[in-house]
Design a protein around this motif. Structure first.
Motif, PDB file in Angstrom:
ATOM      1  N   MET A   1       0.827  -1.195   0.000  1.00 37.16           N
ATOM      2  CA  MET A   1       0.000   0.000   0.000  1.00 37.16           C
ATOM      3  C   MET A   1       0.868   1.255   0.000  1.00 37.16           C
ATOM      4  O   MET A   1       1.978   1.256   0.491  1.00 37.16           O
ATOM      5  N   THR A   2       0.303   2.330  -0.500  1.00 36.92           N
ATOM      6  CA  THR A   2       1.002   3.599  -0.637  1.00 36.92           C
ATOM      7  C   THR A   2       0.280   4.669   0.167  1.00 36.92           C
ATOM      8  O   THR A   2      -0.951   4.721   0.167  1.00 36.92           O
ATOM      9  N   THR A   3       1.032   5.536   0.838  1.00 35.71           N
ATOM     10  CA  THR A   3       0.442   6.666   1.562  1.00 35.71           C
ATOM     11  C   THR A   3       0.733   7.953   0.789  1.00 35.71           C
ATOM     12  O   THR A   3       1.573   7.972  -0.103  1.00 35.71           O
ATOM     13  N   LEU A   4       0.039   9.026   1.156  1.00 35.74           N
ATOM     14  CA  LEU A   4       0.126  10.274   0.409  1.00 35.74           C
ATOM     15  C   LEU A   4       0.211  11.474   1.345  1.00 35.74           C
ATOM     16  O   LEU A   4      -0.478  11.526   2.362  1.00 35.74           O
ATOM     17  N   LEU A  32     -11.575   8.823  -0.569  1.00 33.99           N
ATOM     18  CA  LEU A  32     -10.716   8.073   0.352  1.00 33.99           C
ATOM     19  C   LEU A  32     -10.344   8.902   1.570  1.00 33.99           C
ATOM     20  O   LEU A  32     -10.112   8.348   2.650  1.00 33.99           O
ATOM     21  N   ALA A  33     -10.249  10.220   1.404  1.00 27.39           N
ATOM     22  CA  ALA A  33      -9.874  11.090   2.518  1.00 27.39           C
ATOM     23  C   ALA A  33     -10.252  12.530   2.202  1.00 27.39           C
ATOM     24  O   ALA A  33     -10.304  12.931   1.041  1.00 27.39           O
ATOM     25  N   ASP A  48      -4.484   4.478   2.839  1.00 26.82           N
ATOM     26  CA  ASP A  48      -3.617   3.552   2.116  1.00 26.82           C
ATOM     27  C   ASP A  48      -4.171   3.430   0.710  1.00 26.82           C
ATOM     28  O   ASP A  48      -5.313   3.015   0.512  1.00 26.82           O
ATOM     29  N   LEU A  49      -3.355   3.794  -0.266  1.00 34.25           N
ATOM     30  CA  LEU A  49      -3.811   3.824  -1.647  1.00 34.25           C
ATOM     31  C   LEU A  49      -3.467   2.525  -2.347  1.00 34.25           C
ATOM     32  O   LEU A  49      -2.332   2.082  -2.323  1.00 34.25           O
ATOM     33  N   GLY A  50      -4.441   1.931  -2.980  1.00 42.94           N
ATOM     34  CA  GLY A  50      -4.192   0.769  -3.818  1.00 42.94           C
ATOM     35  C   GLY A  50      -3.766   1.223  -5.200  1.00 42.94           C
ATOM     36  O   GLY A  50      -3.771   2.417  -5.521  1.00 42.94           O
ATOM     37  N   ALA A  51      -3.384   0.273  -6.023  1.00 42.01           N
ATOM     38  CA  ALA A  51      -2.959   0.594  -7.389  1.00 42.01           C
ATOM     39  C   ALA A  51      -4.121   1.170  -8.195  1.00 42.01           C
ATOM     40  O   ALA A  51      -5.279   0.826  -7.966  1.00 42.01           O
ATOM     41  N   VAL A  82      -1.121   5.293  -9.072  1.00 40.24           N
ATOM     42  CA  VAL A  82      -0.355   4.511  -8.113  1.00 40.24           C
ATOM     43  C   VAL A  82      -0.113   3.146  -8.749  1.00 40.24           C
ATOM     44  O   VAL A  82      -1.054   2.515  -9.235  1.00 40.24           O
ATOM     45  N   THR A  83       1.138   2.718  -8.759  1.00 40.91           N
ATOM     46  CA  THR A  83       1.474   1.406  -9.317  1.00 40.91           C
ATOM     47  C   THR A  83       1.759   0.429  -8.180  1.00 40.91           C
ATOM     48  O   THR A  83       2.209   0.826  -7.095  1.00 40.91           O
ATOM     49  N   ALA A  84       1.503  -0.843  -8.443  1.00 41.44           N
ATOM     50  CA  ALA A  84       1.696  -1.881  -7.436  1.00 41.44           C
ATOM     51  C   ALA A  84       3.151  -1.963  -6.975  1.00 41.44           C
ATOM     52  O   ALA A  84       3.432  -2.288  -5.819  1.00 41.44           O
ATOM     53  N   ASP A  85       4.085  -1.665  -7.866  1.00 38.22           N
ATOM     54  CA  ASP A  85       5.507  -1.758  -7.519  1.00 38.22           C
ATOM     55  C   ASP A  85       6.130  -0.380  -7.277  1.00 38.22           C
ATOM     56  O   ASP A  85       7.349  -0.244  -7.257  1.00 38.22           O
ATOM     57  N   GLY A  86       5.295   0.629  -7.053  1.00 35.99           N
ATOM     58  CA  GLY A  86       5.780   1.993  -6.848  1.00 35.99           C
ATOM     59  C   GLY A  86       6.247   2.240  -5.427  1.00 35.99           C
ATOM     60  O   GLY A  86       6.311   1.317  -4.607  1.00 35.99           O
ATOM     61  N   PRO A  87       6.563   3.485  -5.116  1.00 37.00           N
ATOM     62  CA  PRO A  87       7.060   3.825  -3.780  1.00 37.00           C
ATOM     63  C   PRO A  87       5.994   3.632  -2.700  1.00 37.00           C
ATOM     64  O   PRO A  87       4.794   3.672  -2.978  1.00 37.00           O
ATOM     65  N   ALA A  88       6.446   3.448  -1.470  1.00 34.33           N
ATOM     66  CA  ALA A  88       5.526   3.264  -0.346  1.00 34.33           C
ATOM     67  C   ALA A  88       4.860   4.571   0.056  1.00 34.33           C
ATOM     68  O   ALA A  88       3.827   4.572   0.714  1.00 34.33           O
TER      69      ALA A  88
END
Length: 107
Positions: A1-4, A32-33, A48-51, A82-88
Motif C-alpha cells: 500500500m502507498t500513503t500520500l 478516500l480522505a 492507504d492507496l491501492g494501485a 499509483v502502481t503496485a511496484d511503486g514507492p511506499a
C-alpha cells in the motif's frame, strides 16, 4: 500500500498555504480522505492507496476567497497513478498563485 502527503505554498507571498481544503478520490471515484493543510501548508491524508488512478483536489477558489483574493482556478485537481511496484509513499507538492500553479511528484 502507498500513503500520500502534500505541501501547498503560496508563490506570491512566499508562505505556506494554510487551510486549503483537500479531497482524495480513488480508482472508482470513491472519496478516500478529506482534510485541510495545516499551518505549514502540509497535510498527510491518512489513506492507504491501492494501485490505479487517483485524484487529489485542492479547494483553491475557497482558499483565495477567504483571503479576499481573486483567482482563475476555483479548484486544482492533480490526477496521478499509483502502481503496485511503486514507492511506499507519494508526496504531491503544489506551488500556487492566483493565475497559475505547478506540481510534481515529490519525495
Amino acid at each position: 500500500m502507498t500513503t500520500l502527503s502534500t505541501h501547498v505554498l503560496d508563490a506570491v507571498t512566499g508562505t505556506p498555504a494554510a487551510g486549503v481544503g483537500l479531497v482524495l478520490t480513488g480508482p472508482g471515484g470513491d472519496v478516500l480522505a478529506r482534510g485541510r493543510t495545516d499551518g505549514d501548508g502540509r497535510a498527510g491524508l491518512g489513506a492507504d492507496l491501492g494501485a490505479g488512478p487517483h485524484r487529489l483536489a485542492f479547494a483553491t477558489g475557497e482558499w483565495f476567497a477567504a483571503a479576499g483574493r481573486e483567482t482563475f482556478h476555483p479548484e486544482v485537481v492533480v490526477a496521478f497513478t499509483v502502481t503496485a511496484d511503486g514507492p511506499a509513499h507519494l508526496h504531491v507538492p503544489l506551488l500556487l498563485s492566483p493565475f497559475a500553479y505547478s506540481t510534481y511528484r515529490g519525495s
